[in-house]
Design a protein around this motif. Structure first.
Motif, PDB file in Angstrom:
ATOM      1  N   HIS A 136      43.158 -27.459 -37.316  1.00 32.14           N
ATOM      2  CA  HIS A 136      43.534 -26.344 -36.445  1.00 32.14           C
ATOM      3  C   HIS A 136      43.834 -25.146 -37.345  1.00 32.14           C
ATOM      4  O   HIS A 136      44.931 -25.018 -37.893  1.00 32.14           O
ATOM      5  CB  HIS A 136      44.737 -26.725 -35.573  1.00 32.14           C
ATOM      6  N   GLU A 138      43.229 -20.871 -38.309  1.00 37.27           N
ATOM      7  CA  GLU A 138      42.837 -19.507 -37.981  1.00 37.27           C
ATOM      8  C   GLU A 138      42.107 -18.932 -39.190  1.00 37.27           C
ATOM      9  O   GLU A 138      42.373 -19.311 -40.338  1.00 37.27           O
ATOM     10  CB  GLU A 138      44.056 -18.657 -37.638  1.00 37.27           C
ATOM     11  N   ARG A 223      38.364 -22.406 -44.613  1.00 40.44           N
ATOM     12  CA  ARG A 223      39.185 -21.978 -43.484  1.00 40.44           C
ATOM     13  C   ARG A 223      38.459 -20.955 -42.615  1.00 40.44           C
ATOM     14  O   ARG A 223      38.551 -21.000 -41.379  1.00 40.44           O
ATOM     15  CB  ARG A 223      40.519 -21.422 -43.983  1.00 40.44           C
ATOM     16  N   SER A 227      37.411 -22.326 -38.827  1.00 39.57           N
ATOM     17  CA  SER A 227      38.040 -21.652 -37.685  1.00 39.57           C
ATOM     18  C   SER A 227      37.054 -21.413 -36.556  1.00 39.57           C
ATOM     19  O   SER A 227      37.445 -21.242 -35.398  1.00 39.57           O
ATOM     20  CB  SER A 227      38.665 -20.325 -38.121  1.00 39.57           C
ATOM     21  N   LYS A 230      37.165 -23.870 -33.441  1.00 38.89           N
ATOM     22  CA  LYS A 230      38.142 -23.625 -32.370  1.00 38.89           C
ATOM     23  C   LYS A 230      38.677 -24.930 -31.762  1.00 38.89           C
ATOM     24  O   LYS A 230      38.648 -25.150 -30.550  1.00 38.89           O
ATOM     25  CB  LYS A 230      37.544 -22.727 -31.293  1.00 38.89           C
TER      26      LYS A 230
END
Length: 285
Positions: A136, A138, A223, A227, A230
């Protein structure tokens, strides 16, 4: 008779529908191909995909993609389950190897087939391990992270060159297009320090390639790419000798789910494994 392919056996270059079928077979084997892989696979070497048929019925596939004048990669070696053990795969294998005669040849084979590949002149270089999980994340904020747009494609191609045994510009120019995948490069002081590609697959997303100058750079790129999933599953195929890649996978909650044997017929190429955090594809290297 078992072990003797029948007289209506033929081998030919795949059509695009044949390649679509082979990708479906790969999915059935649990290899989880990308949703948009076929176009770029075919672009890499349109004559590099062979199908063996009984009459008009395809029963076996193999890819034998030529890169440059001296390297080739073998993949998609599948015999339909109901036709295994009847000699069809061996005949198709021989035709494929004939197409790659006098070249250094690589493959990513399932571990159970290592002995068969060894008998055909292949030697183990290292294992590749697929890690998967649901990170998870961003997207990180870093001014050096840039989408791969036309103005930096040539720089990315030049960066890629040491990571593969032969030039593969035709494949990469397709792979880097934004319609089916997202490609991100890390650019500092005008120089590329790493890049990666993420694509949707039958299940989740795969990141590949992921090449970087160091662990920090690889983590930034991972990362940024992960991301895009999602909250869906993310898979990364990394060379086992790269300890930093293992740390990256563990740091983001990925665990080993599958492995292959990277093998070569001929001298093992000197690739920068410590900077390879994710290979491009098991099918094309």
């Amino acid at each position: 008779m078992a072990g003797e392919p029948s007289d209506d056996w033929t081998i030919r270059v795949m059509t695009r529908p044949d390649l679509d079928l082979a990708i479906d077979w790969a999915a059935a084997e649990g290899w989880n191909p990308g949703l948009g892989d076929v176009e770029c696979f075919h672009a890499a070497d349109p004559g590099g995909f062979l199908v063996g048929s009984l009459g008009t019925e395809p029963v076996a596939s193999i890819s034998v993609v030529r890169y440059g004048g001296a390297f080739g990669f073998l993949g998609l070696y599948i015999v339909r389950p109901d036709r295994r053990g009847q000699g069809f795969g061996h005949r198709l294998w021989q035709a494929g190897m004939d197409r790659l005669a006098n070249r250094l040849v690589g493959l990513d084979g399932v571990v159970a087939q290592q002995d068969n590949y060894r008998r055909s002149g292949f030697a183990l270089a290292h294992r590749n391990i697929r890690f998967g999980g649901i990170p998870h994340l961003e997207a990180p904020r870093d001014a050096g992270l840039r989408p791969v747009k036309p103005e930096i494609v040539d720089a990315v191609l030049a960066y890629d060159r040491p990571f593969f045994p032969a030039p593969r510009d035709t494949f990469l120019r397709c792979w880097l297009r934004p319609e089916a995948r997202k490609a991100v490069a890390l650019v500092r002081d005008g120089g590329v320090e790493g890049y990666g590609v993420v694509r949707a697959c039958r299940s989740g997303f795969k990141i590949g390639p992921l090449f970087a100058d160091g662990e920090h750079e690889a983590d930034l790129l991972f990362r940024a790419l992960a991301s895009e999933a999602k909250g869906d599953a993310v898979f990364l195929d990394l060379p086992e000798p790269n300890a930093a890649a293992h740390r990256l996978a563990a740091r983001h909650g990925l665990s080993a789910v599958f492995e292959t044997a990277r093998m070569y017929r001929g001298e093992t190429p000197d690739l920068p494994l410590p900077r390879i955090y994710g290979i491009s594809t098991f099918e094309l290297g």
